[in-house]
Design a protein around this motif. Sequence first.
Motif, PDB file in Angstrom:
ATOM      1  N   UNK A 167       3.007  18.599  -0.785  1.00  0.00           N
ATOM      2  CA  UNK A 167       1.938  18.359  -1.750  1.00  0.00           C
ATOM      3  C   UNK A 167       1.033  17.238  -1.266  1.00  0.00           C
ATOM      4  N   UNK A 168      -0.237  17.514  -1.172  1.00  0.00           N
ATOM      5  CA  UNK A 168      -1.194  16.518  -0.680  1.00  0.00           C
ATOM      6  C   UNK A 168      -1.494  15.438  -1.714  1.00  0.00           C
ATOM      7  N   UNK A 169      -1.049  15.644  -2.943  1.00  0.00           N
ATOM      8  CA  UNK A 169      -1.313  14.633  -3.973  1.00  0.00           C
ATOM      9  C   UNK A 169      -0.135  13.671  -4.131  1.00  0.00           C
ATOM     10  N   UNK A 170       0.960  13.923  -3.397  1.00  0.00           N
ATOM     11  CA  UNK A 170       2.126  13.050  -3.482  1.00  0.00           C
ATOM     12  C   UNK A 170       2.148  12.092  -2.306  1.00  0.00           C
ATOM     13  N   UNK A 171       2.169  10.811  -2.598  1.00  0.00           N
ATOM     14  CA  UNK A 171       2.216   9.799  -1.549  1.00  0.00           C
ATOM     15  C   UNK A 171       3.595   9.811  -0.881  1.00  0.00           C
ATOM     16  N   UNK A 172       3.618   9.507   0.415  1.00  0.00           N
ATOM     17  CA  UNK A 172       4.882   9.593   1.141  1.00  0.00           C
ATOM     18  C   UNK A 172       5.070   8.495   2.186  1.00  0.00           C
ATOM     19  N   UNK A 173       4.187   7.495   2.198  1.00  0.00           N
ATOM     20  CA  UNK A 173       4.324   6.402   3.159  1.00  0.00           C
ATOM     21  C   UNK A 173       3.912   5.101   2.476  1.00  0.00           C
ATOM     22  N   UNK A 174       4.795   4.096   2.519  1.00  0.00           N
ATOM     23  CA  UNK A 174       4.559   2.832   1.821  1.00  0.00           C
ATOM     24  C   UNK A 174       4.719   1.659   2.776  1.00  0.00           C
ATOM     25  N   UNK A 175       4.050   0.567   2.442  1.00  0.00           N
ATOM     26  CA  UNK A 175       4.121  -0.643   3.251  1.00  0.00           C
ATOM     27  C   UNK A 175       4.142  -1.871   2.339  1.00  0.00           C
ATOM     28  N   UNK A 176       5.054  -2.787   2.625  1.00  0.00           N
ATOM     29  CA  UNK A 176       5.088  -4.107   1.992  1.00  0.00           C
ATOM     30  C   UNK A 176       4.871  -5.132   3.096  1.00  0.00           C
ATOM     31  N   UNK A 177       4.008  -6.102   2.859  1.00  0.00           N
ATOM     32  CA  UNK A 177       3.647  -7.049   3.916  1.00  0.00           C
ATOM     33  C   UNK A 177       3.548  -8.468   3.365  1.00  0.00           C
ATOM     34  N   UNK A 178       4.160  -9.410   4.079  1.00  0.00           N
ATOM     35  CA  UNK A 178       4.032 -10.822   3.745  1.00  0.00           C
ATOM     36  C   UNK A 178       3.032 -11.459   4.701  1.00  0.00           C
ATOM     37  N   UNK A 238       0.846  -1.199   0.000  1.00  0.00           N
ATOM     38  CA  UNK A 238       0.000   0.000   0.000  1.00  0.00           C
ATOM     39  C   UNK A 238       0.873   1.239   0.000  1.00  0.00           C
ATOM     40  N   UNK A 239       0.281   2.359  -0.358  1.00  0.00           N
ATOM     41  CA  UNK A 239       0.978   3.641  -0.331  1.00  0.00           C
ATOM     42  C   UNK A 239      -0.022   4.756  -0.159  1.00  0.00           C
ATOM     43  N   UNK A 240       0.271   5.697   0.745  1.00  0.00           N
ATOM     44  CA  UNK A 240      -0.652   6.791   1.037  1.00  0.00           C
ATOM     45  C   UNK A 240       0.102   8.104   1.199  1.00  0.00           C
ATOM     46  N   UNK A 241      -0.635   9.202   1.274  1.00  0.00           N
ATOM     47  CA  UNK A 241      -0.084  10.489   1.690  1.00  0.00           C
ATOM     48  C   UNK A 241      -0.427  10.677   3.157  1.00  0.00           C
ATOM     49  N   UNK A 242       0.612  10.839   3.990  1.00  0.00           N
ATOM     50  CA  UNK A 242       0.367  11.030   5.425  1.00  0.00           C
ATOM     51  C   UNK A 242       0.702  12.441   5.898  1.00  0.00           C
TER      52      UNK A 242
END
Length: 407
Positions: free
Chosen positions: A28-39, A19-23
């Motif tokens: 810029x509120x349209x640029x995502x800045x937090x990502x998660x990879x999960x197994x 997943x990836x979101x803007x936190x």
Amino acid sequence: MDINYIQGGVTSPQGFLASGIHCGLKKSTIKKDLALIYSEVPSNAAGVFTKNKVKGAPLYITKEHLLNKKARAIIVNSGNANTCNGEDGLKKAKKMAMLQAKELNIKTDDVLVASTGVIGVPLNIDAIKDGIPLLTKELAKEGYEDASSAIMTTDTFKKQLALEFYIGDVKITLGAMAKGSGMIEPNMGTMLSFITTDLDISPELLNEALKSSVKISYNRVSVDGDTSTNDMVLILANGLAKNDPITEKDEKYETFLNALNDLNIKLSKNIAKDGEGATKLIECKISGAKTEDDAVTLGKSIVNSNLVKTAIFGSDANWGRILCSLGYAQIDFDPNKVDVYFESCAGSIKVCEHGTSIEFNESKAKEILIQDEITIKVDLFLGDGNACVWGCDLSYDYVKINGDYRS
């Protein structure tokens, strides 16, 4: 072996979500800045990190969490490197892992942490804390696109790949995403790469394969000669492909290593191609050096040379700059034996023979050098040492981007 590239990224292997979101770390509120990879199941894990003595706080936490050679999640923020922030930075990097672990209901040391962005600015941990519930909720098979966007800083395009190959009759999948645009002189700029696979392999051999692959891929890229503080390459292998476990360096191991090398070299070339302000990818092939290490050093000296980089930007066949850059690399070679070629999709042309000038068609050279992917081929005629390294040209935009990076 057959390698089949497929549409996808880090979620292509079985059991991986992203997943990836803007936190709120980026303005810029349209640029995502937090990502998660999960197994979805426990994974064996390994990492390779920057050689810079100044290291980002996340590297210390991630190294600590990798001591057990296991992981299930990687949380990554962009916009702030969390570097040179002292004990406060370490506490915040640890808190990122703790908060994400709690939300996923897993152990804290099963979460790895990475950051990229501005150095020396306190990390807004509250923004990350507030964002983690949504980040976790958004986990999905389709989340690889958002995750790849969320790790970008000055990158102009997402760098993600996925491939399939077979070990016996078992299909194995590799997925990856990377970022890197400036401060790229790995030895492991800021350069991050995250690799996932459903292969069943021992943690020891996973670590060995990663180190071997990094040596001939990411560690042969240079954009501007700056080794960043936050570089890392991480790999998770969750075993869901159900292959016979790889526990020794046999044919199965070599098959995996070849696929991993292919993936990482392609990502490395994309990183070099997307260097800050770059208009051209430079591939430098050195042959005939005394050793492979000599060839790597000589190749990097060429792609790091600002004079070579600006000549390539200007499509100028100024081969003398190439010999000059070889000469200060502090590697033994005979200047009177060197041949130099320029190559691209428009053809190949020899511009230097035995270290001296030869007549060549300047118009043809211009046609070759005006392309967006250029190969500089150097033959030294000394030994069996060969290597290929990657860099980019140096344009006006590099100065513009880095002159106001913090703003």
